[in-house]
Enzyme design. Structure first.
Site, PDB file in Angstrom:
ATOM      1  N   CYS A 103       0.794  -1.191   0.000  1.00  0.00           N
ATOM      2  CA  CYS A 103       0.000   0.000   0.000  1.00  0.00           C
ATOM      3  C   CYS A 103       0.852   1.278   0.000  1.00  0.00           C
ATOM      4  O   CYS A 103       0.484   2.239  -0.642  1.00  0.00           O
ATOM      5  CB  CYS A 103      -0.895  -0.020   1.210  1.00  0.00           C
ATOM      6  SG  CYS A 103      -2.208   1.154   1.156  1.00  0.00           S
TER       7      CYS A 103
ATOM      8  N   ARG B  64      -2.410   4.674   5.382  1.00  0.00           N
ATOM      9  CA  ARG B  64      -2.948   4.004   4.205  1.00  0.00           C
ATOM     10  C   ARG B  64      -3.384   2.574   4.518  1.00  0.00           C
ATOM     11  O   ARG B  64      -4.057   1.936   3.709  1.00  0.00           O
ATOM     12  CB  ARG B  64      -1.898   4.001   3.084  1.00  0.00           C
ATOM     13  CG  ARG B  64      -1.587   5.389   2.563  1.00  0.00           C
ATOM     14  CD  ARG B  64      -0.388   5.391   1.640  1.00  0.00           C
ATOM     15  NE  ARG B  64      -0.635   4.685   0.405  1.00  0.00           N
ATOM     16  CZ  ARG B  64      -1.119   5.237  -0.695  1.00  0.00           C
ATOM     17  NH1 ARG B  64      -1.430   6.512  -0.715  1.00  0.00           N
ATOM     18  NH2 ARG B  64      -1.288   4.534  -1.795  1.00  0.00           N
TER      19      ARG B  64
ATOM     20  N   TRP C  22      -0.241  -4.211   2.102  1.00  0.00           N
ATOM     21  CA  TRP C  22      -1.606  -4.634   2.402  1.00  0.00           C
ATOM     22  C   TRP C  22      -1.858  -5.850   1.531  1.00  0.00           C
ATOM     23  O   TRP C  22      -1.850  -5.761   0.310  1.00  0.00           O
ATOM     24  CB  TRP C  22      -2.573  -3.496   2.086  1.00  0.00           C
ATOM     25  CG  TRP C  22      -3.995  -3.717   2.504  1.00  0.00           C
ATOM     26  CD1 TRP C  22      -4.504  -3.651   3.766  1.00  0.00           C
ATOM     27  CD2 TRP C  22      -5.102  -3.992   1.635  1.00  0.00           C
ATOM     28  NE1 TRP C  22      -5.861  -3.872   3.738  1.00  0.00           N
ATOM     29  CE2 TRP C  22      -6.257  -4.085   2.439  1.00  0.00           C
ATOM     30  CE3 TRP C  22      -5.233  -4.178   0.261  1.00  0.00           C
ATOM     31  CZ2 TRP C  22      -7.511  -4.350   1.925  1.00  0.00           C
ATOM     32  CZ3 TRP C  22      -6.492  -4.444  -0.264  1.00  0.00           C
ATOM     33  CH2 TRP C  22      -7.617  -4.530   0.570  1.00  0.00           C
TER      34      TRP C  22
ATOM     35  N   ASN D 281       3.279  -1.624  -5.524  1.00  0.00           N
ATOM     36  CA  ASN D 281       1.853  -1.522  -5.237  1.00  0.00           C
ATOM     37  C   ASN D 281       1.077  -1.970  -6.464  1.00  0.00           C
ATOM     38  O   ASN D 281       1.483  -1.688  -7.594  1.00  0.00           O
ATOM     39  CB  ASN D 281       1.454  -0.076  -4.919  1.00  0.00           C
ATOM     40  CG  ASN D 281       1.895   0.356  -3.546  1.00  0.00           C
ATOM     41  OD1 ASN D 281       2.260  -0.468  -2.717  1.00  0.00           O
ATOM     42  ND2 ASN D 281       1.859   1.651  -3.296  1.00  0.00           N
ATOM     43  N   GLY D 282      -0.070  -2.607  -6.264  1.00  0.00           N
ATOM     44  CA  GLY D 282      -0.889  -3.027  -7.387  1.00  0.00           C
ATOM     45  C   GLY D 282      -0.930  -4.534  -7.534  1.00  0.00           C
ATOM     46  O   GLY D 282      -0.643  -5.284  -6.584  1.00  0.00           O
TER      47      GLY D 282
ATOM     48  N   GLU E 103     -23.784   6.171   5.183  1.00  0.00           N
ATOM     49  CA  GLU E 103     -22.437   6.577   5.590  1.00  0.00           C
ATOM     50  C   GLU E 103     -22.244   6.425   7.090  1.00  0.00           C
ATOM     51  O   GLU E 103     -21.172   6.019   7.550  1.00  0.00           O
ATOM     52  CB  GLU E 103     -22.176   8.018   5.153  1.00  0.00           C
ATOM     53  CG  GLU E 103     -20.848   8.598   5.607  1.00  0.00           C
ATOM     54  CD  GLU E 103     -19.639   7.865   5.064  1.00  0.00           C
ATOM     55  OE1 GLU E 103     -18.538   8.114   5.570  1.00  0.00           O
ATOM     56  OE2 GLU E 103     -19.781   7.035   4.134  1.00  0.00           O
TER      57      GLU E 103
ATOM     58  N   LYS F 269     -19.269   4.174   8.550  1.00  0.00           N
ATOM     59  CA  LYS F 269     -18.271   4.704   9.462  1.00  0.00           C
ATOM     60  C   LYS F 269     -18.249   3.885  10.749  1.00  0.00           C
ATOM     61  O   LYS F 269     -17.187   3.587  11.294  1.00  0.00           O
ATOM     62  CB  LYS F 269     -18.582   6.174   9.757  1.00  0.00           C
ATOM     63  CG  LYS F 269     -17.409   7.054  10.036  1.00  0.00           C
ATOM     64  CD  LYS F 269     -16.387   7.066   8.917  1.00  0.00           C
ATOM     65  CE  LYS F 269     -16.987   7.417   7.578  1.00  0.00           C
ATOM     66  NZ  LYS F 269     -16.254   6.865   6.441  1.00  0.00           N
TER      67      LYS F 269
ATOM     68  N   GLU G  62     -16.688   0.412  10.084  1.00  0.00           N
ATOM     69  CA  GLU G  62     -15.265   0.516   9.741  1.00  0.00           C
ATOM     70  C   GLU G  62     -14.372   0.563  10.975  1.00  0.00           C
ATOM     71  O   GLU G  62     -13.314  -0.067  10.996  1.00  0.00           O
ATOM     72  CB  GLU G  62     -15.015   1.795   8.922  1.00  0.00           C
ATOM     73  CG  GLU G  62     -15.334   1.693   7.449  1.00  0.00           C
ATOM     74  CD  GLU G  62     -15.025   2.989   6.733  1.00  0.00           C
ATOM     75  OE1 GLU G  62     -14.463   2.918   5.624  1.00  0.00           O
ATOM     76  OE2 GLU G  62     -15.332   4.078   7.258  1.00  0.00           O
TER      77      GLU G  62
ATOM     78  N   HIS H 249     -39.974  -3.852   5.108  1.00  0.00           N
ATOM     79  CA  HIS H 249     -39.897  -4.807   4.002  1.00  0.00           C
ATOM     80  C   HIS H 249     -38.801  -5.845   4.220  1.00  0.00           C
ATOM     81  O   HIS H 249     -38.224  -6.364   3.263  1.00  0.00           O
ATOM     82  CB  HIS H 249     -39.675  -4.066   2.679  1.00  0.00           C
ATOM     83  CG  HIS H 249     -40.807  -3.178   2.302  1.00  0.00           C
ATOM     84  ND1 HIS H 249     -42.045  -3.652   1.926  1.00  0.00           N
ATOM     85  CD2 HIS H 249     -40.904  -1.823   2.268  1.00  0.00           C
ATOM     86  CE1 HIS H 249     -42.852  -2.645   1.673  1.00  0.00           C
ATOM     87  NE2 HIS H 249     -42.185  -1.513   1.870  1.00  0.00           N
TER      88      HIS H 249
ATOM     89  N   LYS I  35      -6.340   3.330   2.995  1.00  0.00           N
ATOM     90  CA  LYS I  35      -6.862   4.662   2.690  1.00  0.00           C
ATOM     91  C   LYS I  35      -7.142   4.828   1.205  1.00  0.00           C
ATOM     92  O   LYS I  35      -8.178   5.334   0.812  1.00  0.00           O
ATOM     93  CB  LYS I  35      -5.856   5.720   3.159  1.00  0.00           C
ATOM     94  CG  LYS I  35      -6.312   7.159   2.939  1.00  0.00           C
ATOM     95  CD  LYS I  35      -7.513   7.490   3.786  1.00  0.00           C
ATOM     96  CE  LYS I  35      -7.917   8.939   3.652  1.00  0.00           C
ATOM     97  NZ  LYS I  35      -9.170   9.209   4.377  1.00  0.00           N
TER      98      LYS I  35
END
Length: 601
Positions: free
Chosen positions: A2, A28, A76, A102-103, A474, A478, A481, A497, A596
């Protein structure tokens, strides 16, 4: 992924510069860390876990690693679990080449099969390890180091930011494709990193690399070429924020600092864009956007919730709009409108899924706009237009001030596109007052005391209608997380429902109710539904309705415009998540398994 850091020209303190850079990039998200220092040989030290574990391991050594050139990485996990062996940097068998990456290398398996057939032994589960083995193999053919690096890049497919070093060579070789990489330009000291804060202590002059750029840095300077080795002119930009802005400023956590920075962030985002006397909204970046037939938003995570809010705004001003998860957009059934505007909402401007969606739209002839925080980011450079939210650096993994800034910028965007000259005077005045209204919420909130009563609960619901629905989503995101507790957000009318089956006396429900219109009254009806099931209710309200009668607790917000009320409610829910996570002793700034900037698909 990361985090990547590299430096040349620091001599005796290279190790400290690399480790401090990695520490700056901890926000990150990562699960292991490592460094490589170069002189006549390469000294690699890497360790599973937090950076402290790596520092401890290095401190145990009889001889501290030294070298004029250094690279480092926080990983990561994507290929292989977090272990010492899978941590970066990775080397070839002889230890002559070291690489951080990274990637994702999409064709790594075929390359690995080929290399293993030639007798190469791999020591990790990662896709990255094919890179140093390929690089070393090309070096053995007597190619120059530069050409060997280019040949290596020709063999790999996928998304990547790569930094490589070679024993006995005082240079760092770097490139990028769909993953961010930026150079830092100092005086006889040069840097590269996946994000500017890694070297901001030393320089604010930067060069943003584009896909396909190959950079070489040493103590004498820097050079950028394309894939064919032809020189590329690159502009040196100056970052406007300082290293001090990336510190905690006395707060216990970055997240709490950034929640409290929201009044300042929104003032920055609105500065020069509002004319209170005339009721005008003027955004220079949007002068030539025009009036689209339709708008598609593409985004991920928190930015997707902002996009849902944006859809409501655009529909209000008469522009058909839809929001799509970026990861589903390019491959989904929805047609991409050639006469429409595709808005990529991305805090970093580097989110891989969002970039892919934007590129697909551009490939089909659509006009694109990046709504982003980062000047010079890939999205900002590649899109036809860019609207900056101006939040300043956000270090906490869980987005807070950038979400509020996205909502603010979306109001500016909707009003500008609606008539290109004038906004609603009432809205302009409300936007002007949002920073002070948020400050009032911060000063008067009772969120910390309220969550004390629910710290032992294991499931939490968040509900809202209209513009409050994205904020409910959101709020739940949050919460989950950073608390690691189960939370879900729902449109208020959807409880009956299905989700109502989960509601018990141990399911606190946070209900956003503002104003006293039909939506508020219907939401109060939904509150009564959960109250009848003995669920505790926490109302986030401006006091205009009578929802307080049915609530166990109230989180108050100032009375404001219907479009800006969700921004104030959102701050209360951010504080709820923060204080609950703090009560539970969670890792608030570095939640497990999260990063991040998500630069892989």
């Amino acid at each position: 992924m990361c985090g990547i850091i590299g430096c040349v020209g620091h001599h005796d303190d290279t190790l400290d510069v690399v480790l401090d850079g990695l520490e700056t990039l901890e926000y990150r998200g990562y699960d292991s860390a490592g460094v490589a220092l170069v002189d006549d040989s390469i000294d690699v030290q890497k360790k599973q876990g937090r950076l402290e574990a790596l520092r401890t391991e290095i401190a145990k050594r009889d001889v501290t690693p030294t070298g004029d050139v250094g690279i480092g990485h926080t990983r990561w996990s994507t290929h292989g679990p977090p272990t010492d062996a899978n941590a970066h940097p990775h080397t070839d068998e002889a230890g002559q080449v070291a690489v951080v990456h990274n990637g994702i290398i999409e064709n790594y398996q075929s390359l690995r099969d080929e290399l293993e057939a030639e007798g190469v032994t791999f020591t990790s589960d990662t896709d990255t390890e094919v890179i140093p083995h390929l690089f070393a193999a090309y070096l053995e053919t007597d190619l120059s180091t530069e050409l060997a690096f280019h040949r290596t890049l020709e063999r790999i497919d996928g998304s990547y930011a790569i930094a490589a070093v070679v024993a006995g060579d005082d240079r760092i070789f770097a490139t990028r494709n769909d993953s961010p990489l930026v150079l830092g330009i100092g005086e006889n000291q040069y840097y590269l990193a996946s994000d500017v804060p890694a070297f901001l202590e030393y320089t604010r002059d930067v060069v943003y690399l584009d896909d396909g750029d190959v950079a070489i840095i040493d103590a004498d300077g820097w050079d950028v070429t394309d894939g064919d080795g032809e020189s590329v002119d690159k502009e040196v930009s100056t970052v406007t924020w300082s290293a001090e802005q990336t510190g905690k400023s006395g707060y216990e956590h970055y997240m709490l600092k950034e929640i409290n920075e929201q009044p300042t962030a929104l003032r920055q985002g609105l500065s020069g864009r509002l004319d209170e006397l005339a009721g005008d909204i003027t955004v220079e970046e949007l002068d030539d956007v025009g009036f689209p037939e339709t708008v598609h938003f593409v985004a991920c995570g928190t930015s997707y919730h902002a996009a849902l809010y944006g859809v409501e705004l655009f529909r209000e001003v008469g522009v058909p709009a839809q929001a799509f998860l970026a990861s589903e957009y390019a491959t989904g059934p929805a047609p991409i409108p050639e006469d429409g505007l595709i808005v990529g909402v991305t805090q970093s401007g580097e989110t891989a899924d969002t970039l892919s969606a934007l590129r697909e739209a551009q490939g089909r002839g659509a006009k694109t706009l990046a709504l982003t925080n980062v000047v010079g980011s890939t999205a900002a450079r590649e899109c036809d237009h860019a609207l900056y939210i101006r939040s300043g650096p956000e270090i906490g993994v869980a987005a807070t001030k950038t979400f509020s800034s996205q909502l603010t910028a979306l109001n500016l965007l909707a009003e500008t596109i609606a008539d290109n000259t004038r906004g609603s005077r009432d809205l302009v005045l409300a936007l002007r007052d949002v920073p002070s209204d948020i400050q009032q919420v911060l000063d008067e909130t009772t969120a910390e005391a309220i969550v004390d009563e629910y710290v032992d609960n294991e499931s939490f619901f968040f509900i809202g209608r209209g513009l409050h629905f994205p904020v409910a989503l959101e709020g739940a995101l949050k919460f989950k997380e950073i608390t690691y507790e189960h939370a879900e957000g729902f449109a208020s009318g959807e409880l009956k429902h299905g989700p109502l089956a989960l509601v018990t006396s141990n399911t606190p429900v946070f209900a956003i109710v503002t104003g006293n219109d039909e939506r508020a009254r219907k939401t109060i009806g939904n509150v009564k539904e959960v109250e009848a099931r003995d669920a505790p209710v926490i109302a986030v309200t401006d006091g205009q309705s009578d929802v307080e009668r049915y609530a166990d607790h109230v989180l108050e917000i100032p009375e404001t415009h219907q479009r800006t009320a969700p921004m104030l409610a959102n701050v209360q829910l951010q504080l709820v998540a923060y204080h609950m996570a703090n009560q539970l002793g969670r890792s608030i700034d570095k939640p497990r398994n999260l990063a991040k900037s998500v630069t892989v698909e």
